[in-house]
Design an enzyme around this catalytic site. Structure first.
Site, PDB file in Angstrom:
ATOM      1  N   PRO A   6       7.542  15.746  81.228  1.00 17.21           N
ATOM      2  CA  PRO A   6       8.781  16.336  81.723  1.00 17.21           C
ATOM      3  C   PRO A   6       9.852  16.544  80.663  1.00 17.21           C
ATOM      4  CG  PRO A   6       8.566  14.062  82.457  1.00 17.21           C
ATOM      5  CD  PRO A   6       7.243  14.464  81.881  1.00 17.21           C
ATOM      6  N   ASN A   7      10.501  17.673  80.783  1.00 22.06           N
ATOM      7  CA  ASN A   7      11.648  18.080  79.953  1.00 22.06           C
ATOM      8  C   ASN A   7      11.246  18.535  78.546  1.00 22.06           C
ATOM      9  OD1 ASN A   7      13.689  17.489  81.966  1.00 22.06           O
ATOM     10  ND2 ASN A   7      13.164  15.346  81.620  1.00 22.06           N
ATOM     11  N   TYR A  19      15.789  15.525  69.418  1.00 22.45           N
ATOM     12  CA  TYR A  19      14.470  16.156  69.511  1.00 22.45           C
ATOM     13  C   TYR A  19      14.298  17.384  68.608  1.00 22.45           C
ATOM     14  CZ  TYR A  19      14.108  13.122  73.598  1.00 22.45           C
ATOM     15  OH  TYR A  19      14.082  12.031  74.428  1.00 22.45           O
ATOM     16  N   ALA A  71       9.285  10.909  79.742  1.00 21.62           N
ATOM     17  CA  ALA A  71       9.862   9.817  80.540  1.00 21.62           C
ATOM     18  C   ALA A  71       8.818   9.077  81.376  1.00 21.62           C
ATOM     19  CB  ALA A  71      10.965  10.364  81.440  1.00 21.62           C
ATOM     20  N   ASP A  81      -3.271   4.763  84.373  1.00 21.66           N
ATOM     21  CA  ASP A  81      -4.602   4.589  84.974  1.00 21.66           C
ATOM     22  C   ASP A  81      -5.505   5.776  84.651  1.00 21.66           C
ATOM     23  OD1 ASP A  81      -4.009   2.131  86.065  1.00 21.66           O
ATOM     24  OD2 ASP A  81      -3.806   2.844  88.130  1.00 21.66           O
ATOM     25  N   GLU A  92      -1.294   8.683  71.901  1.00 21.48           N
ATOM     26  CA  GLU A  92       0.046   8.788  72.499  1.00 21.48           C
ATOM     27  C   GLU A  92       1.035   9.185  71.406  1.00 21.48           C
ATOM     28  OE1 GLU A  92       1.344   5.087  74.269  1.00 21.48           O
ATOM     29  OE2 GLU A  92       3.433   5.786  74.424  1.00 21.48           O
ATOM     30  N   SER A  96      10.700  11.018  69.141  1.00 20.14           N
ATOM     31  CA  SER A  96      11.701  10.051  68.674  1.00 20.14           C
ATOM     32  C   SER A  96      11.057   8.673  68.519  1.00 20.14           C
ATOM     33  CB  SER A  96      12.852   9.973  69.684  1.00 20.14           C
ATOM     34  OG  SER A  96      12.380   9.508  70.938  1.00 20.14           O
ATOM     35  N   ARG A 101      15.699   3.102  70.611  1.00 26.74           N
ATOM     36  CA  ARG A 101      16.509   3.631  71.693  1.00 26.74           C
ATOM     37  C   ARG A 101      16.656   2.591  72.821  1.00 26.74           C
ATOM     38  NH1 ARG A 101      14.380   9.459  72.977  1.00 26.74           N
ATOM     39  NH2 ARG A 101      16.440   9.586  73.964  1.00 26.74           N
ATOM     40  N   ARG A 105      12.899   2.384  77.183  1.00 29.14           N
ATOM     41  CA  ARG A 105      11.940   3.217  76.442  1.00 29.14           C
ATOM     42  C   ARG A 105      10.979   2.371  75.590  1.00 29.14           C
ATOM     43  NH1 ARG A 105      14.148   8.483  77.123  1.00 29.14           N
ATOM     44  NH2 ARG A 105      16.406   8.364  77.289  1.00 29.14           N
TER      45      ARG A 105
HETATM   46  C1  DQA Z   1       9.930  11.120  74.278  1.00 37.66           C
HETATM   47  C2  DQA Z   1      10.667   9.789  74.432  1.00 37.66           C
HETATM   48  C3  DQA Z   1      10.892   9.469  75.908  1.00 37.66           C
HETATM   49  O1  DQA Z   1      11.572   8.220  76.028  1.00 37.66           O
HETATM   50  C4  DQA Z   1      11.732  10.541  76.558  1.00 37.66           C
HETATM   51  O2  DQA Z   1      11.872  10.282  77.935  1.00 37.66           O
HETATM   52  C5  DQA Z   1      11.219  11.906  76.304  1.00 37.66           C
HETATM   53  C6  DQA Z   1      10.639  12.246  75.004  1.00 37.66           C
HETATM   54  C7  DQA Z   1       9.790  11.529  72.794  1.00 37.66           C
HETATM   55  O3  DQA Z   1       8.948  12.371  72.522  1.00 37.66           O
HETATM   56  O4  DQA Z   1      10.534  11.050  71.943  1.00 37.66           O
HETATM   57  O5  DQA Z   1      11.372  12.793  77.139  1.00 37.66           O
HETATM   58  O6  DQA Z   1       8.609  10.971  74.799  1.00 37.66           O
END
Ligand code: DQA
Length: 136
Positions: A6-7, A19, A71, A81, A92, A96, A101, A105
């Site tokens: 997301p986002n 970012y 997030a 899972d 993974e 950031s 942070r 997180r």
């Molecule tokens: C993120 C870090 C997460 O905490 C955050 O919610 C994001 C981006 C990152 O790529 O730094 O949306 O995954």
């Protein structure tokens, strides 16, 4: 397969101080040019279930998954899972350094099932993840 949560569709516009100013589409073209011999694919969704569906869809046949669950990393037992359930190795990534942070997180439901974790190198985190698959 790169899977973004997301986002991350707002990269370039969203909190550029955290970012960066580049959209993922622009960065993806750069990745394709950097790794010309690698067949890269990209999927993004803001919806948890769609991310799980994509992990299940590719997770028994693709060579590798680079997953930035954004997030949902910090909340989703379901995505954790799904990563445990599949056979394709998952790296993974985070743009950031999540450990610099907020405390919420610092938790990841994915890391324990991942092959490894790369974070804090900006968009270059994805390049390092592709390279990690090539290095074996
Ligand atoms: C993120 C870090 C997460 O905490 C955050 O919610 C994001 C981006 C990152 O790529 O730094 O949306 O995954």
């Amino acid at each position: 397969m790169i899977i973004n949560g997301p986002n991350l569709n707002l990269l370039g516009k969203r909190e550029p101080e955290v970012y960066g100013a580049t959209s993922f589409e622009e960065y993806f073209s750069h990745l394709q040019m950097t790794f010309r011999d690698v067949q890269l694919a990209y999927f993004q969704s803001n919806i948890e279930g769609e991310l799980i569906d994509k992990i299940q869809e590719v997770g028994f046949s693709y060579d590798g998954i680079i997953l930035n669950a954004a997030a949902y990393t910090h909340t989703s037992v379901g995505i954790g899972d799904a990563v445990k359930a599949i056979t394709t190795p998952v790296v993974e990534v985070h743009i950031s350094n999540t450990f610099k942070r907020e405390d919420f997180r610092h938790i990841s439901y994915i890391s324990a099932a991942a092959k490894g974790v790369i974070l804090g190198f900006g968009l270059k985190s994805y390049e390092l993840a592709v390279q990690s698959f090539l290095d074996g």
